[in-house]
Design an enzyme around this catalytic site. Sequence first.
Site: not given
Length: 332
Positions: A11, A49, A140, A191, A244, A255, A280
């Site tokens: 992605s 994606y 993304a 992060k 971020d 995710r 993951v």
Amino acid sequence: MQRVAVLGAGSWGTTFAKVLADAGTPVTLWARRAEVAESVARERRNPEYLPDVRLPADLVATADADEALDGAEAVVLALPAQRLRENLEHWRPHLPDGVTLVSLAKGVERGSLLRMSEVIREVTGAEADRVAVVSGPNLAGEIAAEQPTATVVACTDHDRAVSVQHACSTGYFKPYTNTDVIGCELGGACKNVIALACGTAAGLGYGDNTMASLITRGLAEISRLAVALGAEPLTLAGLAGMGDLVATCASPLSRNRRFGEALGRGMSVAEAEEANHGQVAEGVKSCDAISELARRHTVDAPIVDAVRRVCAGEVSAKEVGDELINRELKVE
């Protein structure tokens, strides 16, 4: 730049290739699977994606890495952090001489504890001033939809950073330059771990006060570690740090945040992976390396270590949450 190769059609890799094409930079996107490259080339879509995003007509796609690398002035590495080394070792003989190497990966390599730019330099033999990193609040899906955002292009060679900056500047994607590669990379890697903690808290049913506390204290941990490794403190207050961190911790598109929520609801890492369609989160893969990096530099990082212990199955999310709340009282 007259030609850029983007290696990796996930992605973020596909989105960054779109950004480059929209900026007027000739770009070739390499996909590991031929069917993905063919879909991008013929249908102007990446069905796995970014199925709903129309890709530019002048974005070239191929499953042949040699074809993608031929004549490239910059090579963008859009691969998961823990798979960067093995792929780069395969591509190393085919990299054009003196090419700018740009990392999109956000992580710390297991075992070596190296940042991604360090992995690139070790594998390729490139000097530090040839390696740039891109980091910032860059989800993304939103960028592919051309929603406005900003990012940081970091390189010890300011002129090279400016060159990459110009290559990816569009009406919706605003790149700034920085020479603090260490700070930008550690901000991007750490992060993800803090986002796992925020997702876990949400999965446990906690609200915005808990979220704000984790983000703020998480930033303190990231800053301590980055500065201990030579970063500039102000970098972590910028796009590659706080920017971020907020986006990844708060967004349902993240995710790492979603994976953390599954852990907070009582799932194991394996169960959370299955719930996330076999994917993951990067923070799961990097948390042990980042925790070890902090330990070696005697940096206090209780949130990072708590996430590591949950991911390792050493303690439940609820138990580690209680531990963090009941830590000793001290000055902020």
